[in-house]
Design a protein around this motif. Structure first.
Motif, PDB file in Angstrom:
ATOM      1  N   ARG A 176       0.823  -1.215   0.000  1.00 18.56           N
ATOM      2  CA  ARG A 176       0.000   0.000   0.000  1.00 18.56           C
ATOM      3  C   ARG A 176       0.854   1.261   0.000  1.00 18.56           C
ATOM      4  NH1 ARG A 176      -1.952   3.711  -0.814  1.00 18.56           N
ATOM      5  NH2 ARG A 176      -3.973   4.645  -0.262  1.00 18.56           N
ATOM      6  N   ASP A 180       1.305   4.739  -2.955  1.00 21.83           N
ATOM      7  CA  ASP A 180       1.346   6.179  -2.699  1.00 21.83           C
ATOM      8  C   ASP A 180       2.651   6.796  -3.180  1.00 21.83           C
ATOM      9  OD1 ASP A 180      -1.158   6.301  -1.528  1.00 21.83           O
ATOM     10  OD2 ASP A 180      -0.406   6.105   0.517  1.00 21.83           O
ATOM     11  N   ARG A 181       3.744   6.093  -2.974  1.00 24.93           N
ATOM     12  CA  ARG A 181       5.059   6.655  -3.272  1.00 24.93           C
ATOM     13  C   ARG A 181       5.445   6.568  -4.736  1.00 24.93           C
ATOM     14  NH1 ARG A 181      10.088   3.325  -1.169  1.00 24.93           N
ATOM     15  NH2 ARG A 181       9.578   2.200  -3.097  1.00 24.93           N
ATOM     16  N   GLN A 212      -3.320   3.347  -8.553  1.00 26.02           N
ATOM     17  CA  GLN A 212      -4.085   4.264  -7.708  1.00 26.02           C
ATOM     18  C   GLN A 212      -5.506   3.765  -7.477  1.00 26.02           C
ATOM     19  OE1 GLN A 212      -2.166   6.796  -6.318  1.00 26.02           O
ATOM     20  NE2 GLN A 212      -0.760   5.417  -7.405  1.00 26.02           N
ATOM     21  N   ALA A 215      -5.285   1.074  -4.886  1.00 19.28           N
ATOM     22  CA  ALA A 215      -5.126   1.672  -3.561  1.00 19.28           C
ATOM     23  C   ALA A 215      -6.461   2.169  -3.022  1.00 19.28           C
ATOM     24  CB  ALA A 215      -4.120   2.824  -3.630  1.00 19.28           C
TER      25      ALA A 215
END
Length: 310
Positions: A176, A180-181, A212, A215
């Protein structure tokens, strides 16, 4: 291992040549302000159905493009060139073998990538890079390879969409967290922006944000609890990285929303795999959740080219 040894040996030589101006290096990434400006306005909306060529690997697969075609309806067509963990370099350079080429392209939707992009038979190019994405950047010249495909496609009048994927569910840095990174750090910062800097007059490379969307689904299930057969994001996968039918459906919805700039809410959820067999059906409740989240994600990211709904 051989490639790493060669890089270790050659790095001081390359640095020395660069210092005296004898080695032409690629330009640095397109600056952030110029990059953002490319996406200040939405992508031109495509009229009618699309004819899509997919370049990639098993995180494209056969079933996802077939599901996309069913979602898009009559007139949408597609072909692909795939491999096992295939790099953009292997698809571009005929001297670099594509792992699993014979197995992954043994179907009637295969077309040679170079022939397809230059043929005029396709109006849209969707491509992705191998994962581990850091290895692709370090060893397989991802920015240059993306630039090469973009240059060829744009010369043929084809817009280019870069499909962001994901990593192993049990990655030591956290699946996860990496979603984001990695989009800003690697997919955009070390592939898209450097590739755009190689263009004389940069034109947008649009984003299909598969990672994305994954996520956002993971967050929704953790926050709100199970929906239909989905209890968590692992239910979208058949193993540690490959999607199952539910995951393929989610990514097909994402491609649809970006390529057609239309909300996927209300689209069918009972689809067929590429071989004509019935795909596992996620059901109406989970399908609606997926469709709503996909539209929220793609309309919140300017790089998709989809107009914001805010």
């Amino acid at each position: 291992m051989v490639k790493r040894i060669l890089l270790f040996v050659l790095a001081p030589v390359v640095a020395a040549l660069a210092a005296v101006g004898l080695y032409a290096r690629d330009p640095g990434p397109l600056d952030v302000e110029s990059f953002e400006a490319l996406y200040a306005s939405p992508a031109p909306r495509h009229s009618g159905s699309r004819q899509v060529f997919h370049i990639g690997h098993s995180l494209v697969g056969r079933d996802m493009p077939a599901m996309l075609a069913q979602l898009a309806g009559d007139g949408h067509d597609y072909a692909s060139q795939l491999g096992w963990g295939a790099t953009l370099q292997s698809h571009w350079d005929p001297d670099v073998p594509i792992n699993g080429f014979e197995q992954e392209n043994a179907h009637d939707k295969y077309r040679d990538a170079h022939d397809a992009v230059g043929s005029g038979a396709f109006d849209t190019l969707v491509l992705t890079e191998m994962v581990e994405i850091t290895a692709a950047i370090q060893y397989f010249d991802s920015p240059r390879m993306l630039h090469n495909w973009v240059d060829k496609a744009q010369a043929a009048g084809m817009p280019v969409y870069f499909y962001e994927t994901w990593h192993e569910l049990d990655h030591e840095d956290g699946w996860r967290m990496r979603l984001d990174r990695d989009l800003g750090m690697y997919w955009e910062g070390q592939i898209m922006r450097p590739a755009l800097a190689m263009q004389d007059a940069p034109q947008p490379i649009y984003l299909i944000p598969g990672g994305q969307v994954m996520a956002a689904i993971a967050d929704a299930l953790e926050r709100d609890g199970p929906v239909g057969p989905l209890t968590g994001h692992a239910d979208l996968f058949s193993d540690n990285i490959h999607f199952n039918d539910y995951g393929a459906y989610l990514i097909a919805l994402t491609h649809y929303a970006v390529l057609y700039q239309q909300s996927p809410v209300g689209l069918p959820h009972q689809l067929l795999r590429a071989d004509g067999s019935a795909a596992d059906d996620v059901g109406p409740e989970a399908a609606l959740m997926m469709q709503t989240i996909v539209w929220d994600v793609v309309t919140s990211l300017p790089r998709t080219g989809v107009p914001s709904q805010g």
